[in-house]
Design an enzyme around this catalytic site. Structure first.
Site, PDB file in Angstrom:
ATOM      1  N   HIS A 333       0.836  -1.211   0.000  1.00 17.88           N
ATOM      2  CA  HIS A 333       0.000   0.000   0.000  1.00 17.88           C
ATOM      3  C   HIS A 333       0.866   1.255   0.000  1.00 17.88           C
ATOM      4  CE1 HIS A 333       0.610   1.171   4.267  1.00 17.88           C
ATOM      5  NE2 HIS A 333       0.597  -0.136   4.525  1.00 17.88           N
ATOM      6  N   CYS A 351       3.588  -4.569   6.461  1.00 15.60           N
ATOM      7  CA  CYS A 351       3.182  -4.349   5.070  1.00 15.60           C
ATOM      8  C   CYS A 351       4.369  -3.950   4.203  1.00 15.60           C
ATOM      9  CB  CYS A 351       2.116  -3.251   5.004  1.00 15.60           C
ATOM     10  SG  CYS A 351       0.545  -3.729   5.754  1.00 15.60           S
TER      11      CYS A 351
END
Length: 431
Positions: A333, A351
């Site tokens: 992301h 992430c």
């Protein structure tokens, strides 16, 4: 291969399929000479009777006059000394049922579930090298419609375009006992164009997935079918209906992240198209090393870990260009707050952080099913935490099949290239 109701089988050669009414066995009609006295006709060889056919055929299932036969039944047969074998199934009105020979070469399967509470007649005709046909017949009646039915569903819908790492995912509304899983797999077929070998793998009693040995070839066309209608699934439960899905594989977009360099390399059809600085999980919350697949894409979302981590460690943050990789919450992301660390230091909660510009670019150039491999982090990816089918070796994956793996000898190879659109899955089809 589309099925037909009348199939001719030639040992040692490719199968030929004929439409109803087009297959006929030619019989030689020989006129006998007489002496005009009304006595029995003589033959060329001294008046002997016509010899019995050299070939023979037997139907073992369904047995003749059988009742309450499952609507999923196939015609199991055997032949002896046959050079050609034809199988035909008709209902009481004489209407032919389409079907095809199963992979084992010993069972003929209808193209779909038979009607409940209906009488059918199966005929197997074997012809030897003497040209004389021998037939076997069995008339049976299917069972009444069962009250306990298991629904079959597919994650993907028709015409969905997916990445080269996309597993085929089929779910059942009720767990399938181990003793019945091999029967289910025998009724599950996958056809890919171009041809690619692969196998089904049971993830749980309610879910089975399929992947090829290597990533799908770009622009492949893939069709899969589950002939579950009327199929016994244990404890007096039966499959509700058959399921068929046709999908397309897009371009081969593969992402590789190296923790050592803090870089993501993106290739398309084998060529590098972009190198992206990343920030992975910090030591307290490391990213997982292994091969994952993009599960879903969210243009905008909110990450909320307040309940999980508490008010001191938890956070609630708006996120752009999110692509889920694990059920545990690892995503690719955009993270504008860490752009200064990307390419240099790991600061995320697990992430793969990229810049806003790179997040936007990735979101536009990837699709569900695209694979990503992360290397060199402190934690290994746990199988089952996402679509981890590619995190297993081929030998490991094969162990999840209820049937022995046998490479396809001669699959369908007619090709139709597909296009890409990067869209989310269409509504789930169910049967």
């Amino acid at each position: 291969m589309r099925a037909s109701q009348h199939q001719l089988i030639r040992p040692g050669g490719r199968r030929r399929v004929f439409a109803a009414g087009l297959l006929a066995v030619a019989l030689a009609l020989t006129s006998a000479c007489t002496d005009g006295s009304g006595d029995k006709p003589s033959s060329w060889q001294g008046g002997g009777e016509n010899p019995a056919p050299k070939a023979a055929a037997t139907i073992s299932e369904p047995a003749t006059d059988a009742k309450d036969v499952p609507a999923s039944t196939g015609i199991t047969f055997s032949t002896k000394d046959a050079v050609e074998t034809a199988v035909e199934l008709k209902d009481a009105a004489g209407k032919a049922v389409e079907g095809t020979l199963a992979a084992d070469g010993k069972t003929w399967l209808p193209a779909g579930a038979l009607a409940y509470g209906t009488s059918y007649t199966a005929t197997v005709t074997a012809t030897g090298d003497d040209g004389r046909p021998a037939t076997a017949t069995s008339t049976f009646t299917t069972m009444a419609k069962p009250s306990n039915q298991v629904r079959v569903s597919s994650f993907l819908g028709d015409n969905q375009v997916v990445g080269v790492g996309m597993p085929l995912i089929v779910k059942f509304s009720r767990g399938i006992p181990e003793d019945y899983r091999d029967d289910v797999q025998r009724r599950m077929t996958v056809t890919s164009t171009p041809a690619q070998e692969g196998i089904w793998h049971w993830v749980s009693p309610t879910e089975i997935r399929y992947r090829p040995k290597e990533f799908w070839k770009a622009d492949s066309k893939v069709s899969y079918r589950v002939q579950a209608g009327g199929l016994p699934l244990g404890d007096n439960w039966y499959g509700r209906a058959d399921l068929s899905v046709d999908i397309k594989i897009g371009a081969s977009v593969v992402m590789t992240v190296d923790n050592k360099t803090k870089r993501m390399t993106v290739t398309r059809n084998g060529s590098v198209i972009k190198t992206i600085p990343v920030s992975l999980g910090k030591k307290a919350t490391p990213s997982s090393s292994g091969t994952m697949v993009v599960i879903e894409k969210l243009r905008k979302t909110v990450f909320d870990t307040m309940e999980e981590l508490g008010p001191e460690e938890g956070y609630r943050t708006k996120i752009d260009f999110a692509q889920r990789l694990t059920w545990g919450g690892e995503f690719i992301h955009a993270a504008p707050w860490s752009e200064g660390q990307q390419g240099r230091v790991n600061v995320s909660h697990g992430c793969v952080n990229v810049s806003m510009a790179n997040g936007d670019w990735l979101f536009k150039n990837t699709q569900i099913g695209d694979p990503i491999t992360v290397k060199g982090t402190e934690r290994k990816l746990q199988n089952g935490n996402g679509w981890t089918d590619w995190n297993m070796s081929w030998d490991e994956y094969v162990k999840g099949s209820a049937l022995p793996y046998e490479p396809q000898a001669d699959p369908d190879t007619s090709a139709t290239p597909g296009a890409t659109d990067g869209s989310a899955p269409t509504p789930t089809p169910t049967a």
